[in-house]
Design an enzyme around this catalytic site. Structure first.
Site, PDB file in Angstrom:
ATOM      1  N   ASN A   1       4.608  -5.900   1.954  1.00  0.00           N
ATOM      2  CA  ASN A   1       3.228  -6.365   1.831  1.00  0.00           C
ATOM      3  C   ASN A   1       2.484  -5.650   0.706  1.00  0.00           C
ATOM      4  O   ASN A   1       2.377  -6.158  -0.397  1.00  0.00           O
ATOM      5  CB  ASN A   1       2.491  -6.177   3.165  1.00  0.00           C
ATOM      6  CG  ASN A   1       1.258  -7.056   3.254  1.00  0.00           C
ATOM      7  OD1 ASN A   1       0.628  -7.373   2.262  1.00  0.00           O
ATOM      8  ND2 ASN A   1       0.907  -7.478   4.453  1.00  0.00           N
ATOM      9  N   ASP A   2       2.002  -4.444   0.954  1.00  0.00           N
ATOM     10  CA  ASP A   2       1.153  -3.771  -0.031  1.00  0.00           C
ATOM     11  C   ASP A   2       1.874  -3.520  -1.360  1.00  0.00           C
ATOM     12  O   ASP A   2       1.234  -3.511  -2.409  1.00  0.00           O
ATOM     13  CB  ASP A   2       0.653  -2.442   0.543  1.00  0.00           C
ATOM     14  CG  ASP A   2      -0.198  -2.639   1.784  1.00  0.00           C
ATOM     15  OD1 ASP A   2      -0.944  -3.626   1.833  1.00  0.00           O
ATOM     16  OD2 ASP A   2      -0.113  -1.805   2.701  1.00  0.00           O
ATOM     17  N   VAL A   3       3.185  -3.309  -1.326  1.00  0.00           N
ATOM     18  CA  VAL A   3       3.916  -2.966  -2.556  1.00  0.00           C
ATOM     19  C   VAL A   3       4.112  -4.159  -3.467  1.00  0.00           C
ATOM     20  O   VAL A   3       4.652  -4.027  -4.566  1.00  0.00           O
ATOM     21  CB  VAL A   3       5.287  -2.325  -2.223  1.00  0.00           C
ATOM     22  CG1 VAL A   3       5.104  -1.032  -1.464  1.00  0.00           C
ATOM     23  CG2 VAL A   3       6.177  -3.293  -1.450  1.00  0.00           C
TER      24      VAL A   3
ATOM     25  N   ALA B   1      -2.294  -0.932   4.352  1.00  0.00           N
ATOM     26  CA  ALA B   1      -3.549  -0.635   3.660  1.00  0.00           C
ATOM     27  C   ALA B   1      -4.735  -1.358   4.275  1.00  0.00           C
ATOM     28  O   ALA B   1      -5.879  -1.051   3.951  1.00  0.00           O
ATOM     29  CB  ALA B   1      -3.429  -0.996   2.179  1.00  0.00           C
TER      30      ALA B   1
END
Length: 461
Positions: free
Chosen positions: A383-385, A424
């Protein structure tokens, strides 16, 4: 003769620990590193057991049996997805051992301790106890026994730093007057409390970095214990552990474009409610049949694994997908972000467990230039990466974090259970791009369905 034997085994153990760390730094030599590390530890234990100061083996045997009773089930039955939790528990036990040894040494002869010994003993105890409770809190957050979101309040950093400052001040007083035994529990209690308060404002996204930092603290505590006990091997092994944990923390902070202060005091990972309700955007979704058709018609595919793949235990189905696509002549690679999963190397371990060729795993810096030339990127549980907001949204908590340039590929498919945000706590712009298709469902089941469709279409052809 006994002294020479002990020194020889300690020297051999120290060399083994250094070589183990060197070989553990690369997957192709990691197994050798583990074996050499185990040999080094065995040598250290043998050398210690023949020491003339050991007057009875009864309690050593009790400790050996108790440690085996706890450690063996942890190693055998805890799944690979829970390696971070197991690592946190290991740090907690190691740090507690160092702190208890320091406590015992203090109460054995408090009035005979030199200034230097009392100083390193105080440092050993403070680091040991705060690492013990901090690691237990980290374990609780990773295991969802306590809320994984940051718990913050006004003046939190002032309270935390004040507690640590008081503990250090008490330690300083004890260094000047070690006979004031009533102050020792105060110092220990403050360290235990500080460990809890240190971890509660830290979110799940930063927990891998914190675990590496706690590993560093535990190693430094063990090194201080070596000074107290006049044991050179403990000094060396603790220093190796402490420095390697610190270096790992630095590497992870750089990978996230964060500082230590931001990790420890940033409250990173709080849900961004205002951002989440700004607008309700639509996404494109696709079925396993559609995904299989697109993947089968492509010439190049990059798979981006994340924590969702680990939770679903989908790595073996991913291997089947890799086999099915390569048989069709598709060039398949795997893009590995430095902090994918919940600890460095988490994805590498899972994919290696599924016997995916290691040369197909490519680090972020090497594979990012390939995305614009790639037909399909399949994101599995990351997700965040892969959130493009990290490049341009200065208000985003992940702004500046190096990411995989997935959005530059021709087509993007994302396997995800829902539209819930990642660690996050923010929405992912990638999911709303015209080129992106969301494949909602469990990663293991969805990839299995794609593999069936590919097999069926190949048989029909």
């Amino acid at each position: 003769m006994e002294t020479y034997f002990i020194q020889a085994t300690y020297l051999a153990a120290a060399v083994a620990f250094v070589l183990s760390l060197k070989w553990l730094s690369h997957p192709t030599t990691a197994r050798r590193g583990v074996l050499v590390g185990e040999i080094g530890m065995a040598l250290a234990i043998v050398g210690t057991l023949v020491h003339h100061e050991v007057i009875s083996y009864r309690w050593i045997l009790v400790g050996f049996v108790a440690g085996t009773a706890v450690g063996l089930p942890l190693a055998v039955f805890m799944p690979m997805t829970h390696v971070p939790q197991r690592t946190a528990l290991s740090h907690a036990f190691g740090a507690l051992a160092a702190a208890l040894v320091g406590t015992a040494e203090y109460y054995l002869h408090p009035s005979e301790l030199s200034t230097f010994t009392m100083a390193v003993l105080s440092l050993e105890v403070i680091l040991g106890y705060l690492t013990f409770t901090g690691s237990l809190m980290a374990f609780g957050k990773l295991q969802d026994l306590v809320p994984s979101r940051p718990v913050v309040y006004r003046g939190q950093n002032v309270v935390n730093l004040s507690l640590l400052g008081i503990a250090v001040a008490v330690a300083g007083y004890l260094v000047l007057d070690p006979a004031r035994t009533a102050l020792f529990p105060v110092m220990s209690g403050l360290a235990l409390l500080f460990g809890v308060l240190l971890i509660i404002p830290i979110g799940g996204a930063d927990m891998p970095t914190v675990i590496a930092l706690l590993n560093s603290y535990a190693g430094l505590s063990a090194s201080m214990m070596g000074f107290v006990l006049d044991n050179k091997l403990l000094i060396v092994a603790g220093a190796l552990d402490g420095s390697s944990g610190f270096i790992l923390s630095v590497i992870m902070c750089r990978a996230m474009n964060r500082s230590f202060a931001n990790v420890l005091f940033g409250g990173f990972g709080q849900v961004q409610v205002s951002a989440a309700r700004v607008e309700q955007r639509s996404v494109r979704s696709a079925s396993p049949e559609e995904a299989a058709e697109i993947l089968g018609a492509s010439s190049s595919v990059i798979v981006v694994p994340g924590y969702g793949m680990a939770v679903a235990q989908a790595q073996h189905k991913v291997r089947e997908l890799y086999d099915a696509l390569t048989k069709r002549g598709v060039d398949v690679k795997f893009a590995i972000h430095p902090v994918a999963g919940r600890m460095p190397g988490h994805m590498n371990v899972l994919l290696a467990e599924a016997d995916i060729p290691y040369e197909r795993l490519v680090e972020m810096e090497e594979i990012n230039p390939d995305f614009p030339r790639t037909d399909v990127v399949l994101v599995i549980g990351a997700n965040d990466v892969v959130n493009p907001a990290a490049r341009h949204d200065t208000a985003s908590p992940i702004y500046g974090m190096p990411i995989l340039d997935v959005d530059k590929a021709r087509t993007v498919m994302v396997i995800k259970r829902s539209m819930a945000p990642g660690f996050a706590g923010i929405e992912n712009e990638l999911f709303y791009l015209d080129k992106t298709m969301m494949l909602f469902g469990d990663a293991k089941s969805f990839v299995g369905e794609i593999v069936k469709e590919l097999a069926g279409s190949r048989a029909a052809a």
